[in-house]
Design an enzyme around this catalytic site. Structure first.
Site, PDB file in Angstrom:
ATOM      1  N   ASP A   1      -2.456   1.980  -0.738  1.00 10.19           N
ATOM      2  CA  ASP A   1      -3.452   1.912   0.343  1.00 10.19           C
ATOM      3  C   ASP A   1      -2.821   2.200   1.714  1.00 10.19           C
ATOM      4  OD1 ASP A   1      -5.230   0.722   2.422  1.00 10.19           O
ATOM      5  OD2 ASP A   1      -6.404   0.111   0.676  1.00 10.19           O
TER       6      ASP A   1
ATOM      7  N   HIS B   1      -2.946  -6.716  -1.569  1.00 10.79           N
ATOM      8  CA  HIS B   1      -3.739  -6.937  -0.356  1.00 10.79           C
ATOM      9  C   HIS B   1      -5.175  -7.275  -0.741  1.00 10.79           C
ATOM     10  CE1 HIS B   1      -5.881  -2.977  -0.379  1.00 10.79           C
ATOM     11  NE2 HIS B   1      -4.848  -2.660  -1.130  1.00 10.79           N
TER      12      HIS B   1
ATOM     13  N   CYS C   1       0.868  -1.595  -2.672  1.00 10.87           N
ATOM     14  CA  CYS C   1      -0.265  -0.720  -2.998  1.00 10.87           C
ATOM     15  C   CYS C   1      -0.163   0.563  -2.171  1.00 10.87           C
ATOM     16  CB  CYS C   1      -1.586  -1.427  -2.698  1.00 10.87           C
ATOM     17  SG  CYS C   1      -3.039  -0.445  -3.185  1.00 10.87           S
TER      18      CYS C   1
ATOM     19  N   ARG D   1      -3.562   1.424   4.545  1.00  7.99           N
ATOM     20  CA  ARG D   1      -3.635   0.360   5.556  1.00  7.99           C
ATOM     21  C   ARG D   1      -2.550  -0.707   5.396  1.00  7.99           C
ATOM     22  NH1 ARG D   1      -9.674  -1.024   3.991  1.00  7.99           N
ATOM     23  NH2 ARG D   1      -8.643  -0.666   1.988  1.00  7.99           N
TER      24      ARG D   1
ATOM     25  N   CYS E   1      -8.500  -5.025  -2.266  1.00  7.43           N
ATOM     26  CA  CYS E   1      -7.864  -3.854  -2.906  1.00  7.43           C
ATOM     27  C   CYS E   1      -8.876  -3.069  -3.757  1.00  7.43           C
ATOM     28  CB  CYS E   1      -6.699  -4.309  -3.772  1.00  7.43           C
ATOM     29  SG  CYS E   1      -5.806  -2.938  -4.548  1.00  7.43           S
TER      30      CYS E   1
HETATM   31 CO    CO Z   1      -4.953  -1.573  -2.880  1.00  9.14          CO
END
Ligand code: CO
Length: 211
Positions: free
Chosen positions: A44, A98, A42, A46, A101
Protein backbone atom coordinates in the site's frame (compact mmCIF):
# COMPACT_ATOMS: atom_id res chain seq x y z
CA UNK A 1 6.08 17.96 -18.06
CA UNK A 2 4.89 14.35 -17.85
CA UNK A 3 3.92 13.19 -14.36
CA UNK A 4 6.82 10.72 -14.04
CA UNK A 5 9.32 13.41 -15.01
CA UNK A 6 8.42 15.20 -11.80
CA UNK A 7 9.81 12.20 -9.92
CA UNK A 8 13.19 12.53 -11.61
CA UNK A 9 13.25 16.23 -10.91
CA UNK A 10 12.35 15.68 -7.26
CA UNK A 11 15.09 13.07 -7.08
CA UNK A 12 17.72 15.58 -8.22
CA UNK A 13 16.52 18.06 -5.62
CA UNK A 14 16.58 15.40 -2.90
CA UNK A 15 20.14 14.27 -3.75
CA UNK A 16 21.35 17.87 -3.77
CA UNK A 17 19.73 18.53 -0.40
CA UNK A 18 21.30 15.40 1.12
CA UNK A 19 24.77 16.45 -0.06
CA UNK A 20 24.17 19.97 1.19
CA UNK A 21 23.27 18.69 4.66
CA UNK A 22 25.95 15.99 4.78
CA UNK A 23 28.63 15.99 2.04
CA UNK A 24 29.72 12.41 2.90
CA UNK A 25 26.16 10.99 2.84
CA UNK A 26 26.39 8.99 -0.39
CA UNK A 27 30.07 8.03 -0.25
CA UNK A 28 29.48 6.60 3.23
CA UNK A 29 26.49 4.51 2.10
CA UNK A 30 27.94 3.41 -1.22
CA UNK A 31 30.10 0.57 0.06
CA UNK A 32 28.36 -0.58 3.19
CA UNK A 33 24.88 -1.65 4.14
CA UNK A 34 24.31 -2.55 7.80
CA UNK A 35 20.61 -2.18 8.57
CA UNK A 36 19.45 -3.36 11.98
CA UNK A 37 15.89 -4.04 10.83
CA UNK A 38 14.04 -6.08 8.25
CA UNK A 39 10.63 -4.62 7.48
CA UNK A 40 7.91 -6.80 5.96
CA UNK A 41 5.07 -4.46 5.07
CA UNK A 42 2.07 -4.02 2.79
CA UNK A 43 2.61 -2.69 -0.74
CA UNK A 44 0.00 0.00 0.00
CA UNK A 45 1.40 3.37 -1.13
CA UNK A 46 0.23 5.02 2.08
CA UNK A 47 2.55 2.99 4.32
CA UNK A 48 6.16 3.91 3.40
CA UNK A 49 8.40 2.09 5.89
CA UNK A 50 11.12 4.73 6.19
CA UNK A 51 8.86 7.79 6.28
CA UNK A 52 6.61 6.54 9.07
CA UNK A 53 9.55 5.39 11.21
CA UNK A 54 11.79 8.38 10.54
CA UNK A 55 14.60 6.14 9.32
CA UNK A 56 17.25 7.05 6.76
CA UNK A 57 18.64 5.14 3.76
CA UNK A 58 20.77 2.27 5.08
CA UNK A 59 18.69 1.70 8.19
CA UNK A 60 15.87 -0.64 7.11
CA UNK A 61 15.95 -3.59 4.71
CA UNK A 62 12.48 -3.73 3.16
CA UNK A 63 10.21 -6.35 1.65
CA UNK A 64 6.64 -5.45 0.74
CA UNK A 65 3.76 -7.45 -0.70
CA UNK A 66 -0.01 -7.36 -0.61
CA UNK A 67 -1.14 -7.58 3.03
CA UNK A 68 2.39 -8.12 4.43
CA UNK A 69 2.31 -11.90 4.16
CA UNK A 70 4.96 -14.45 5.15
CA UNK A 71 4.15 -17.36 2.85
CA UNK A 72 6.47 -20.33 3.29
CA UNK A 73 6.61 -21.10 -0.44
CA UNK A 74 7.31 -17.49 -1.49
CA UNK A 75 10.86 -17.58 -2.86
CA UNK A 76 11.03 -13.81 -2.99
CA UNK A 77 10.22 -13.39 0.72
CA UNK A 78 12.45 -16.32 1.70
CA UNK A 79 15.40 -14.90 -0.25
CA UNK A 80 14.99 -11.51 1.42
CA UNK A 81 14.64 -13.20 4.82
CA UNK A 82 17.71 -15.38 4.41
CA UNK A 83 19.85 -12.49 3.18
CA UNK A 84 18.66 -10.19 5.97
CA UNK A 85 19.21 -12.77 8.71
CA UNK A 86 22.36 -14.55 7.53
CA UNK A 87 24.29 -11.83 5.71
CA UNK A 88 23.04 -8.49 7.04
CA UNK A 89 22.48 -10.03 10.48
CA UNK A 90 19.47 -7.90 11.35
CA UNK A 91 18.52 -7.73 15.03
CA UNK A 92 14.80 -7.16 14.54
CA UNK A 93 12.19 -8.18 12.01
CA UNK A 94 9.02 -6.14 11.87
CA UNK A 95 5.85 -7.35 10.17
CA UNK A 96 3.77 -4.20 9.78
CA UNK A 97 0.16 -4.31 8.63
CA UNK A 98 -2.22 -1.40 8.49
CA UNK A 99 -5.84 -0.83 9.44
CA UNK A 100 -8.18 -0.64 6.44
CA UNK A 101 -5.93 -2.98 4.39
CA UNK A 102 -7.56 -3.60 1.00
CA UNK A 103 -5.88 -7.01 0.68
CA UNK A 104 -7.38 -8.27 3.93
CA UNK A 105 -10.74 -6.75 3.01
CA UNK A 106 -10.69 -8.56 -0.34
CA UNK A 107 -9.87 -11.84 1.43
CA UNK A 108 -12.97 -11.42 3.62
CA UNK A 109 -15.21 -11.12 0.58
CA UNK A 110 -16.44 -13.96 -1.62
CA UNK A 111 -15.57 -12.21 -4.88
CA UNK A 112 -13.06 -13.64 -7.35
CA UNK A 113 -10.24 -11.25 -8.21
CA UNK A 114 -8.26 -13.48 -10.60
CA UNK A 115 -4.64 -14.41 -9.92
CA UNK A 116 -4.65 -12.66 -6.57
CA UNK A 117 -7.19 -15.22 -5.25
CA UNK A 118 -4.25 -17.55 -4.63
CA UNK A 119 -2.46 -14.97 -2.52
CA UNK A 120 -5.61 -13.97 -0.62
CA UNK A 121 -6.28 -17.58 0.26
CA UNK A 122 -3.50 -17.38 2.82
CA UNK A 123 -5.49 -14.63 4.58
CA UNK A 124 -8.71 -16.62 4.34
CA UNK A 125 -6.89 -19.38 6.25
CA UNK A 126 -6.08 -16.88 9.03
CA UNK A 127 -9.78 -15.95 9.15
CA UNK A 128 -10.72 -19.63 9.43
CA UNK A 129 -8.29 -20.23 12.36
CA UNK A 130 -9.88 -17.33 14.24
CA UNK A 131 -13.46 -17.58 12.98
CA UNK A 132 -15.04 -17.78 16.45
CA UNK A 133 -13.37 -14.61 17.72
CA UNK A 134 -14.02 -12.73 14.48
CA UNK A 135 -17.68 -13.56 13.97
CA UNK A 136 -18.64 -12.11 17.35
CA UNK A 137 -17.62 -8.73 15.91
CA UNK A 138 -19.88 -6.57 13.76
CA UNK A 139 -19.34 -7.38 10.08
CA UNK A 140 -20.82 -4.06 8.97
CA UNK A 141 -18.44 -1.86 10.96
CA UNK A 142 -14.66 -2.11 10.51
CA UNK A 143 -14.28 -4.00 13.80
CA UNK A 144 -14.04 -7.45 12.20
CA UNK A 145 -11.75 -6.30 9.40
CA UNK A 146 -9.40 -4.53 11.77
CA UNK A 147 -9.24 -7.46 14.18
CA UNK A 148 -8.42 -9.77 11.25
CA UNK A 149 -5.66 -7.34 10.27
CA UNK A 150 -4.18 -7.67 13.79
CA UNK A 151 -4.55 -11.45 13.81
CA UNK A 152 -3.01 -11.66 10.35
CA UNK A 153 0.08 -9.75 11.50
CA UNK A 154 0.37 -12.12 14.48
CA UNK A 155 0.10 -15.19 12.25
CA UNK A 156 2.73 -13.82 9.86
CA UNK A 157 5.15 -13.30 12.78
CA UNK A 158 4.51 -16.92 13.82
CA UNK A 159 5.10 -17.97 10.21
CA UNK A 160 8.56 -16.37 10.44
CA UNK A 161 9.26 -18.41 13.58
CA UNK A 162 8.31 -21.58 11.69
CA UNK A 163 11.14 -21.12 9.17
CA UNK A 164 14.47 -22.92 9.56
CA UNK A 165 16.16 -19.57 8.79
CA UNK A 166 14.79 -17.98 11.98
CA UNK A 167 15.11 -21.09 14.12
CA UNK A 168 18.78 -21.50 13.14
CA UNK A 169 19.57 -17.83 13.91
CA UNK A 170 17.75 -18.08 17.25
CA UNK A 171 19.75 -21.18 18.19
CA UNK A 172 23.14 -19.91 17.09
CA UNK A 173 22.99 -16.16 17.69
CA UNK A 174 19.93 -15.43 19.87
CA UNK A 175 18.54 -12.99 17.31
CA UNK A 176 16.46 -11.57 15.65
CA UNK A 177 13.48 -10.56 17.76
CA UNK A 178 10.20 -10.57 15.85
CA UNK A 179 7.60 -7.81 16.06
CA UNK A 180 4.03 -7.52 14.77
CA UNK A 181 2.78 -3.96 14.32
CA UNK A 182 -0.28 -2.31 12.78
CA UNK A 183 -0.19 1.21 11.34
CA UNK A 184 -3.19 3.54 11.53
CA UNK A 185 -3.92 5.27 8.21
CA UNK A 186 -6.18 7.71 10.09
CA UNK A 187 -3.62 8.94 12.62
CA UNK A 188 -0.17 7.81 11.44
CA UNK A 189 0.46 5.88 14.66
CA UNK A 190 1.93 2.37 14.76
CA UNK A 191 0.41 0.02 17.36
CA UNK A 192 2.56 -2.90 18.56
CA UNK A 193 0.37 -6.02 18.56
CA UNK A 194 2.59 -9.04 19.10
CA UNK A 195 6.18 -9.92 19.89
CA UNK A 196 8.38 -13.02 19.82
CA UNK A 197 11.80 -12.68 21.35
CA UNK A 198 14.61 -14.82 19.97
CA UNK A 199 14.33 -18.37 21.29
CA UNK A 200 10.57 -18.34 21.93
CA UNK A 201 9.13 -21.83 21.61
CA UNK A 202 6.35 -22.46 19.12
CA UNK A 203 4.14 -25.49 18.51
CA UNK A 204 6.69 -28.37 18.66
CA UNK A 205 5.34 -29.70 15.39
CA UNK A 206 7.07 -26.77 13.67
CA UNK A 207 10.35 -26.87 15.61
CA UNK A 208 13.27 -28.50 13.82
CA UNK A 209 15.50 -30.47 16.20
CA UNK A 210 18.43 -31.05 13.84
CA UNK A 211 19.48 -27.49 12.93
CO1 CO B 1 -2.63 -3.23 2.73
Amino acid sequence: MKSYEKLLLENKAWAAEKIHDDPEFFTRLEHIQTPEYLWIGCSDSRVPADRITGTQPGEIFVHRNIANMVVHTDLNLLSVLQYAVEVLKVKHIIVCGHYGCGGVKAAMSTKSFGIINKWLRNIKDVYRYHREELEVLDAESDARLNRLIELNVTEQVINLAKTSIIQKAWKEEQRPDLHGWVYGLNNGIIKPIFEMNAGTHIDPLYEFDNL
